[in-house]
Every structure is written in structure tokens, then in C-alpha cells.
Motif scaffolding. Structure first.
Motif, PDB file in Angstrom:
ATOM      1  N   SER A 154      28.338  29.793  42.972  1.00 17.97           N
ATOM      2  CA  SER A 154      26.950  29.963  42.333  1.00 17.97           C
ATOM      3  C   SER A 154      28.311  30.864  40.869  1.00 17.97           C
ATOM      4  N   LEU A 155      29.549  30.727  40.301  1.00 13.84           N
ATOM      5  CA  LEU A 155      30.227  30.763  39.412  1.00 13.84           C
ATOM      6  C   LEU A 155      30.022  29.229  38.697  1.00 13.84           C
ATOM      7  N   SER A 156      29.517  30.324  37.368  1.00 12.96           N
ATOM      8  CA  SER A 156      29.537  29.311  36.392  1.00 12.96           C
ATOM      9  C   SER A 156      30.116  29.565  34.916  1.00 12.96           C
ATOM     10  N   GLY A 157      30.917  28.697  34.143  1.00 20.88           N
ATOM     11  CA  GLY A 157      31.163  29.104  32.935  1.00 20.88           C
ATOM     12  C   GLY A 157      32.864  29.218  33.012  1.00 20.88           C
ATOM     13  N   PHE A 158      33.188  29.175  34.334  1.00 16.86           N
ATOM     14  CA  PHE A 158      34.538  30.270  34.520  1.00 16.86           C
ATOM     15  C   PHE A 158      35.354  29.167  36.034  1.00 16.86           C
ATOM     16  N   VAL A 159      36.318  28.440  34.892  1.00 16.85           N
ATOM     17  CA  VAL A 159      37.242  27.874  35.719  1.00 16.85           C
ATOM     18  C   VAL A 159      38.402  28.607  36.970  1.00 16.85           C
ATOM     19  N   PRO A 160      38.578  29.114  37.840  1.00 15.92           N
ATOM     20  CA  PRO A 160      39.583  30.253  38.747  1.00 15.92           C
ATOM     21  C   PRO A 160      40.523  28.781  38.588  1.00 15.92           C
ATOM     22  N   ASP A 161      41.924  29.771  38.822  1.00 18.03           N
ATOM     23  CA  ASP A 161      42.745  29.477  39.717  1.00 18.03           C
ATOM     24  C   ASP A 161      43.606  29.361  41.275  1.00 18.03           C
ATOM     25  N   HIS A 162      42.513  30.516  41.384  1.00 12.31           N
ATOM     26  CA  HIS A 162      43.126  31.347  42.442  1.00 12.31           C
ATOM     27  C   HIS A 162      41.357  32.198  43.083  1.00 12.31           C
ATOM     28  N   TYR A 163      41.101  31.856  44.450  1.00 10.35           N
ATOM     29  CA  TYR A 163      39.699  32.308  44.754  1.00 10.35           C
ATOM     30  C   TYR A 163      40.047  33.312  46.122  1.00 10.35           C
ATOM     31  N   ILE A 164      39.476  34.675  45.148  1.00  8.98           N
ATOM     32  CA  ILE A 164      39.476  35.561  46.118  1.00  8.98           C
ATOM     33  C   ILE A 164      38.296  36.527  47.674  1.00  8.98           C
ATOM     34  N   ILE A 165      38.381  36.904  48.606  1.00  7.51           N
ATOM     35  CA  ILE A 165      37.680  37.431  48.862  1.00  7.51           C
ATOM     36  C   ILE A 165      38.269  38.212  49.675  1.00  7.51           C
ATOM     37  N   ASP A 166      38.057  39.618  49.571  1.00 11.33           N
ATOM     38  CA  ASP A 166      39.019  41.256  49.769  1.00 11.33           C
ATOM     39  C   ASP A 166      37.707  41.917  50.327  1.00 11.33           C
ATOM     40  N   VAL A 167      38.332  41.766  51.906  1.00 12.35           N
ATOM     41  CA  VAL A 167      37.384  42.221  52.860  1.00 12.35           C
ATOM     42  C   VAL A 167      38.105  44.280  52.993  1.00 12.35           C
ATOM     43  N   SER A 168      36.713  44.732  52.891  1.00 16.60           N
ATOM     44  CA  SER A 168      36.823  46.381  53.389  1.00 16.60           C
ATOM     45  C   SER A 168      35.746  47.050  54.523  1.00 16.60           C
ATOM     46  N   THR A 169      36.476  47.085  55.428  1.00 20.07           N
ATOM     47  CA  THR A 169      35.871  47.669  56.940  1.00 20.07           C
ATOM     48  C   THR A 169      35.906  48.886  57.703  1.00 20.07           C
ATOM     49  N   ASP A 170      35.371  49.636  58.118  1.00 24.86           N
ATOM     50  CA  ASP A 170      35.428  50.283  59.227  1.00 24.86           C
ATOM     51  C   ASP A 170      35.714  50.251  60.695  1.00 24.86           C
ATOM     52  N   GLY A 171      35.190  48.612  61.037  1.00 21.19           N
ATOM     53  CA  GLY A 171      34.912  48.513  62.445  1.00 21.19           C
ATOM     54  C   GLY A 171      35.189  46.718  62.529  1.00 21.19           C
ATOM     55  N   ALA A 172      35.102  46.979  63.647  1.00 17.71           N
ATOM     56  CA  ALA A 172      35.797  45.390  64.483  1.00 17.71           C
ATOM     57  C   ALA A 172      33.863  44.711  64.697  1.00 17.71           C
ATOM     58  N   ASN A 173      34.316  43.484  64.314  1.00 22.10           N
ATOM     59  CA  ASN A 173      32.655  42.538  64.035  1.00 22.10           C
ATOM     60  C   ASN A 173      32.315  42.309  65.202  1.00 22.10           C
ATOM     61  N   ASN A 174      31.344  43.386  65.300  1.00 23.11           N
ATOM     62  CA  ASN A 174      29.937  43.136  66.758  1.00 23.11           C
ATOM     63  C   ASN A 174      29.079  42.502  66.845  1.00 23.11           C
ATOM     64  N   TYR A 175      28.734  41.634  65.680  1.00 23.73           N
ATOM     65  CA  TYR A 175      27.645  41.026  65.472  1.00 23.73           C
ATOM     66  C   TYR A 175      27.941  39.404  64.416  1.00 23.73           C
ATOM     67  N   GLY A 176      27.145  38.480  65.724  1.00 21.48           N
ATOM     68  CA  GLY A 176      28.027  37.118  64.309  1.00 21.48           C
ATOM     69  C   GLY A 176      29.405  36.349  64.149  1.00 21.48           C
ATOM     70  N   SER A 177      29.205  36.067  63.438  1.00 24.96           N
ATOM     71  CA  SER A 177      30.437  34.664  63.449  1.00 24.96           C
ATOM     72  C   SER A 177      31.829  35.524  63.803  1.00 24.96           C
ATOM     73  N   SER A 178      32.672  34.910  64.056  1.00 31.01           N
ATOM     74  CA  SER A 178      34.198  35.299  64.317  1.00 31.01           C
ATOM     75  C   SER A 178      34.298  35.252  62.900  1.00 31.01           C
ATOM     76  N   PRO A 179      35.300  37.271  62.930  1.00 34.32           N
ATOM     77  CA  PRO A 179      36.447  36.499  61.007  1.00 34.32           C
ATOM     78  C   PRO A 179      37.072  36.411  60.812  1.00 34.32           C
ATOM     79  N   VAL A 180      38.016  35.880  62.449  1.00 38.62           N
ATOM     80  CA  VAL A 180      39.306  34.934  62.376  1.00 38.62           C
ATOM     81  C   VAL A 180      38.535  33.597  61.926  1.00 38.62           C
ATOM     82  N   THR A 181      37.949  32.761  62.922  1.00 41.15           N
ATOM     83  CA  THR A 181      37.531  31.909  62.905  1.00 41.15           C
ATOM     84  C   THR A 181      36.655  31.748  61.237  1.00 41.15           C
ATOM     85  N   ALA A 182      35.535  32.427  60.654  1.00 38.49           N
ATOM     86  CA  ALA A 182      35.164  32.257  59.150  1.00 38.49           C
ATOM     87  C   ALA A 182      36.268  32.041  57.907  1.00 38.49           C
TER      88      ALA A 182
END
Length: 208
Positions: A108-136
């Protein structure tokens, strides 16, 4: 494969707001993001930011903004600070699903072309629902739409970081002991993820 040095960055801040985080901790988390953004994010139009909150589900908390001024940077930080958990089912921690959602939101990002795409996650726990974060994390990077997924654990050590940062260093999992030390850890994380320009000391400017 490590990437070449990047000039422009798109970073999505993916924030755990599940029920294991009480209101005081949630406020410390938001304050940590606010302080790191206002301290380190460049205001020269080289960084686009967005923020996603997640529990069992996820929602875009702050929409895309290409940071081109101090006012824009501060407004983005203030928007995080004023966030609520409205619309979030806080009963579970679905990290993997939030990573997939962030990857989709890059589209959905428009009008800007990045050289690098970063997903920056913070969490206080383990995944306990849905998709595996390792796989994702592996899927979004290997598919080519995200360059790196980095993780900051609060009281836990994440294990799902994947990909490469702009300088060729590998993705990293960082642990901080508690929410009181979250801000300092986040600052360190931002410094590794993007190019932070440090103003020249006044004495050098005067001598130059």
C-alpha cells in the motif's frame, strides 16, 4: 543474500499489544517507540514508517508516512503515543499472522520507492495462535517482498529473525529484560536497521 547499501527505507513497526502486557507496560512500550522515533529517525525523506498492533488479530495503527520534516516525525511518534488497543482481541499472541499482514501492507506504500523493506517486531511472549513466526519471516523474505524481519523480545528471546539488514549484517533477535529497558533496546535496534545521520558537532561546523 546480503543487500547493497540502501538509501531509502520502509519500516513497519509491529507491536505486540496482547493481554499479557498490562496498561502500564503498554504505555512504556508506546513511550519507547515515541522516544526512539524522535531521537533517531531521519527527517530527510529517506524513511517511510507505518505501525501495526497485534494480539490474536492485527490492525494498522499508524498509516504510512514518509518522514520529511521534524514535524512529520514528531506527529508520527505522537500518533503511536496516543494509540489504544481498540479493535484488538488481546487474548492471544499471533506473531506470524502479524508478520504476514505487515508484508502485505508494504504493497500500500505509494509515491516512495524504498531500497530496503524492514519488518520490526516487538513482543513479550511466544506465538500461541495462527501462523508460525519462523515460517512467516522466512516466507516474506524469501518471496522478495521484505528484506529483513528483526525482533525485540521483552523478557523473552525471539527466534524468528530472518534476512539481512541494509549493511549486509544478518537479521537479529534482541532481548531486553523488561519494559523499563525497552526504550534503550529499541534505540539500539533502530541504529542497526537504518542509516542514522548524526549532526556534526557545532565546534566542527565553526572550524570548518
Amino acid at each position: 543474500t546480503p543487500v547493497a547499501m540502501a538509501d531509502n527505507f520502509a519500516m513497519i513497526l509491529v507491536m505486540d499489544v496482547s493481554g499479557s502486557i498490562n496498561d502500564a507496560e503498554y504505555n512504556l512500550q508506546k513511550q519507547g517507540y515515541h522516544d526512539a522515533i524522535t531521537s533517531l529517525i531521519p527527517t530527510d525523506g529517506t524513511v517511510a514508517l507505518a505501525a501495526i498492533q497485534f494480539g490474536r488479530n492485527n490492525t494498522v495503527d499508524v498509516a504510512w508516512d514518509v518522514i520529511q520534516s521534524v514535524a512529520e516525525r514528531d506527529a508520527f511518534a505522537d500518533a503511536i503515543l496516543s494509540s489504544t488497543r481498540a479493535g484488538i482481541n488481546t487474548g492471544y499472541t499471533a506473531i506470524g499472522d502479524a508478520i504476514y499482514a505487515a508484508d502485505v501492507y508494504f504493497g500500500s506504500l505509494s509515491g516512495f520507492v524504498p531500497d530496503h523493506y524492514i519488518i520490526d517486531v516487538s513482543t513479550d511472549g511466544a506465538n500461541n495462535y495462527g501462523s508460525s513466526p519462523v515460517t512467516a519471516a522466512q516466507w516474506v523474505v524469501d518471496s522478495g517482498s521484505t528484506d529483513v524481519v528483526n525482533a525485540l523480545g521483552i523478557g523473552v528471546t525471539p527466534t524468528f529473525a530472518y534476512g539481512f539488514n541494509y549493511d549486509g549484517t544478518e537479521a537479529f533477535n534482541v532481548k531486553t529484560t523488561d519494559f523499563a529497558s525497552f526504550s534503550a533496546a529499541l534505540n539500539e535496534k533502530f541504529e542497526k536497521e537504518i542509516v542514522v545521520t548524526t549532526p556534526e558537532p557545532l565546534t566542527l561546523l565553526l572550524l570548518g
